[in-house]
Motif scaffolding. Sequence first.
Motif, short mmCIF file in Angstrom:
data_model
loop_
_atom_site.label_atom_id
_atom_site.label_comp_id
_atom_site.label_asym_id
_atom_site.label_seq_id
_atom_site.Cartn_x
_atom_site.Cartn_y
_atom_site.Cartn_z
N LYS A 83 0.80 -1.23 0.00
CA LYS A 83 0.00 0.00 0.00
C LYS A 83 0.83 1.27 0.00
O LYS A 83 0.49 2.25 -0.66
CB LYS A 83 -0.94 0.00 1.21
N SER A 84 1.88 1.28 0.78
CA SER A 84 2.72 2.47 0.90
C SER A 84 4.14 2.13 0.46
O SER A 84 4.85 1.42 1.19
CB SER A 84 2.73 2.99 2.34
N PRO A 85 4.57 2.61 -0.71
CA PRO A 85 5.93 2.29 -1.17
C PRO A 85 7.01 2.66 -0.16
O PRO A 85 7.96 1.90 0.03
CB PRO A 85 6.06 3.11 -2.46
N ASP A 86 6.85 3.80 0.51
CA ASP A 86 7.86 4.23 1.48
C ASP A 86 7.90 3.29 2.68
O ASP A 86 8.98 2.93 3.17
CB ASP A 86 7.57 5.66 1.94
N LEU A 87 6.72 2.90 3.15
CA LEU A 87 6.65 2.02 4.32
C LEU A 87 7.20 0.63 4.00
O LEU A 87 7.95 0.05 4.79
CB LEU A 87 5.20 1.91 4.78
N VAL A 88 6.84 0.12 2.83
CA VAL A 88 7.35 -1.20 2.42
C VAL A 88 8.86 -1.15 2.23
O VAL A 88 9.59 -2.06 2.66
CB VAL A 88 6.65 -1.66 1.12
N ALA A 89 9.35 -0.07 1.61
CA ALA A 89 10.80 0.06 1.39
C ALA A 89 11.53 0.11 2.72
O ALA A 89 12.61 -0.47 2.87
CB ALA A 89 11.09 1.31 0.57
N ARG A 90 10.93 0.80 3.70
CA ARG A 90 11.56 0.87 5.03
C ARG A 90 11.69 -0.52 5.63
O ARG A 90 12.75 -0.88 6.17
CB ARG A 90 10.74 1.77 5.95
#
Length: 437
Positions: A245-252
Amino acid sequence: MSAPGSGPATAAPGTRRRPSRHLVRVIAVVASCLAVLAAAVVVGVRALGQEPTVTLLANWTGGDAGHFRDAVIAPFEHEHHIHVDYQGSSAESQVLSADVEAGTPPDVVVLTGPGELADYAGRGQLFPVEDLVPEGAFGTSWATPLHGHVYWFPLKADVKSIVWYPGRTGDRQLRQAGGRPDQWCLGMGSGATSGWPGTDWVEDILLQQSGPGIYQRWARGLLPWQSKEVERAWRTWGELVGAGKSPDLVARALKTEYQDASQLVARRPRQCTLEHQASFVRAYQPWKDAHGSYKPSSELIPGAAARNTWEVSGDLVALLHDTPQARQLIRHLASTDAQRAWNAEESGFSVHTGAQPTAGSDGSWHRSLAGTLLDPEAVHCFDASDAMPPPVRDAFAQATIDFLADPRHLDDLLKNLDSLSSNEELTWVPSVCDRRT
């Protein structure tokens, strides 16, 4: 006192003659030579095989390895005059596999996975240890019989069905944080074993939602990955942590090493509030600084129906070379004294019936978690991925990474895991829970 007339003249009463500079130099040289000679004798004795040696492979490095040597190994060496050649590696599964392939395995190994050990036992690489372990010292979920023998027992154990949070966080705040993917501290990285924090999530959700009976069938390869219960656990995890859902959250999550996830709690402003992680994480500095507390994961997992049911893990000792010194080390590691010594620094917990832990420096949480592991009324189920055959375990870990990045491929991931699990040559552990379900 010297006899009269022998030796040099004595000094006047009340005075002490200072040794000459030449004599001091002679003494220093002799002392140095003796020290070198003593070291050479020790090396020479070991080289000639006059001092028995036992090789030991485990995954502890750094401070844990130092504590293990000082608290557990050093007393053994002193008492039995057997040298322990210890090797610690964070990639011990790969090291062990290479050593076995080369025909040079260690005498004793400590692994986290009964599934991996069952595979070695199935190939005739392990020796039974039931005659070396005190009778009744460990429950069957920890020292699981396989083909009529016991091939491993735990040196340390941890609880996994828990969620950590900063002290003085209210229940309402916890419930609110549990519904926000950005409030979960998640690190999926772990070198060659990356992805295992995701497997812990899926396993625990399945256990809490569907109970130990379903969990055990799945962990033994008897329940398909594409079953509605297992699929539900995957999708619940995806909703909790925001899979896809959230590219930034998944990348983190994908870029963070598991041991660094708790660092997000220490940032200002705080980057997350909750961490689904085993009991060992309480020793990490960010949770110490945050006065970390924990709740059973069942209180925060949607649809959880199980009560007093816990996923657990352990570091398991096994014998690969049946030598007198290796057998002596096995007896030592299974003893009450060794189990108690390893637990003294709160590196983990012992499930040895005779090694009840002390309160430790933080008595409340330490006693509570120790009590959870030893509670005869509780259900303890071993980490399912650790109990699975290595090919399935590794594919499971990779699948959690792929799912986190793009949950639309879940059907294909589960189908592939079912295909791998259907291999009739795989060895499955006969049970993972300590009460019949």
